[in-house]
Design a protein around this motif. Structure first.
Motif, PDB file in Angstrom:
ATOM      1  N   UNK A 135      27.037  52.915  13.492  1.00  0.00           N
ATOM      2  CA  UNK A 135      25.734  53.013  14.141  1.00  0.00           C
ATOM      3  C   UNK A 135      25.490  54.427  14.661  1.00  0.00           C
ATOM      4  N   UNK A 136      26.550  55.084  15.125  1.00  0.00           N
ATOM      5  CA  UNK A 136      26.412  56.463  15.593  1.00  0.00           C
ATOM      6  C   UNK A 136      25.979  57.374  14.446  1.00  0.00           C
ATOM      7  N   UNK A 137      26.568  57.172  13.254  1.00  0.00           N
ATOM      8  CA  UNK A 137      26.178  57.969  12.086  1.00  0.00           C
ATOM      9  C   UNK A 137      24.737  57.686  11.693  1.00  0.00           C
ATOM     10  N   UNK A 138      24.349  56.418  11.755  1.00  0.00           N
ATOM     11  CA  UNK A 138      22.969  56.053  11.466  1.00  0.00           C
ATOM     12  C   UNK A 138      22.020  56.752  12.433  1.00  0.00           C
ATOM     13  N   UNK A 139      22.335  56.721  13.719  1.00  0.00           N
ATOM     14  CA  UNK A 139      21.475  57.317  14.739  1.00  0.00           C
ATOM     15  C   UNK A 139      21.413  58.837  14.562  1.00  0.00           C
ATOM     16  N   UNK A 140      22.548  59.427  14.237  1.00  0.00           N
ATOM     17  CA  UNK A 140      22.589  60.871  13.973  1.00  0.00           C
ATOM     18  C   UNK A 140      21.664  61.237  12.819  1.00  0.00           C
ATOM     19  N   UNK A 141      21.705  60.444  11.750  1.00  0.00           N
ATOM     20  CA  UNK A 141      20.933  60.738  10.541  1.00  0.00           C
ATOM     21  C   UNK A 141      19.442  60.483  10.741  1.00  0.00           C
ATOM     22  N   UNK A 142      19.093  59.407  11.445  1.00  0.00           N
ATOM     23  CA  UNK A 142      17.689  58.990  11.504  1.00  0.00           C
ATOM     24  C   UNK A 142      16.947  59.433  12.763  1.00  0.00           C
ATOM     25  N   UNK A 143      17.684  59.821  13.798  1.00  0.00           N
ATOM     26  CA  UNK A 143      17.015  60.224  15.040  1.00  0.00           C
ATOM     27  C   UNK A 143      17.367  61.663  15.426  1.00  0.00           C
TER      28      UNK A 143
END
Length: 232
Positions: A135-143
């Motif tokens: 989820x941290x990687x997702x948040x880094x990529x999308x936000x």
């Protein structure tokens, strides 16, 4: 051939309500999930509780979102990352000065994110990122990455137009974003339900932050003192 029995107005109304209810479910689920994620955190939020708050069964929730992780991603996209296309379009169409653009950026962020429940998502990610690296990687990529890029474009615009002095853009972006994140975290921690010195007026805070970004602490002939109360 026998005619079908007429459908009563009550039945039609019930079918219409059912159709509207079905159409509304994803948004209701996302709103319920946002509330619970911000209130309890990701780990402590149960899918059953989200479904209950939205007024549907857990099975219905899984029809739209196959896991809690996918539900969280949908919440982030609905409330933050899905808006970057609009924000970048506003950047392209903005005709004012870059200081005015930076002011617009800060106060638009407050109106659209900071003053809403979605401002609790950054605090959630900061507290739980190590336990949920995907989820941290997702948040880094999308936000984080799109947000940094947008702020960097604003600073680059100011430098190109000789409205801002040259700077290390990586840390210039951090100087813009860090106080905004502080305000978001403050209102979801000490600023939530506490009184006295822990209260911050968001508009005065953002005005002070903008004044500091544009002028710094040093008093110079080019930037005479402007009392904060005179700022819009």
């Amino acid at each position: 051939m026998p005619l079908s029995a007429p459908v009563s107005p009550t039945c039609l109304e019930s079918q219409a309500r059912h159709s509207r209810r079905k159409d509304a479910r994803p948004s209701e689920l996302l709103a319920a999930a946002l509330d619970l994620f911000v209130e309890k955190g990701f780990a402590a939020t149960r899918v059953d509780d989200v479904a209950k708050r939205a007024g549907v069964s857990k099975g219905t929730l899984f029809l739209y979102f196959p896991s809690k992780e996918e539900l969280f991603k949908a919440v982030v996209r609905e409330n933050i990352s899905g808006r970057f296309a609009q924000w970048n379009d506003e950047f392209e169409r903005f005709e004012g000065s870059t200081p005015d653009m930076l002011r617009y950026c800060l106060f638009s962020w407050w109106e659209r994110i900071g003053s809403t429940k979605a401002s609790g998502l950054p605090k959630l990610m900061m507290s739980e990122a190590q336990n949920f690296p995907e989820l941290a990687q997702f948040y880094e990529h999308e936000v984080i990455q799109p947000g940094n890029t947008l702020i960097q474009r604003i600073l680059q615009r100011g430098i190109a137009r000789q409205e801002f002095r040259p700077m290390d853009l990586t840390y210039g972006v951090v100087l813009v974003l860090a106080p905004m994140l502080f305000l978001a975290m403050w209102q979801h921690s000490l600023g939530n339900g506490c009184g006295g010195a822990t209260q911050l007026d968001p508009h005065l805070y953002l005005n002070a932050q903008l004044d500091m970004l544009l002028h710094g602490f040093t008093l110079t002939p080019d930037h005479p003192h402007t009392p904060l109360e005179t700022l819009p």
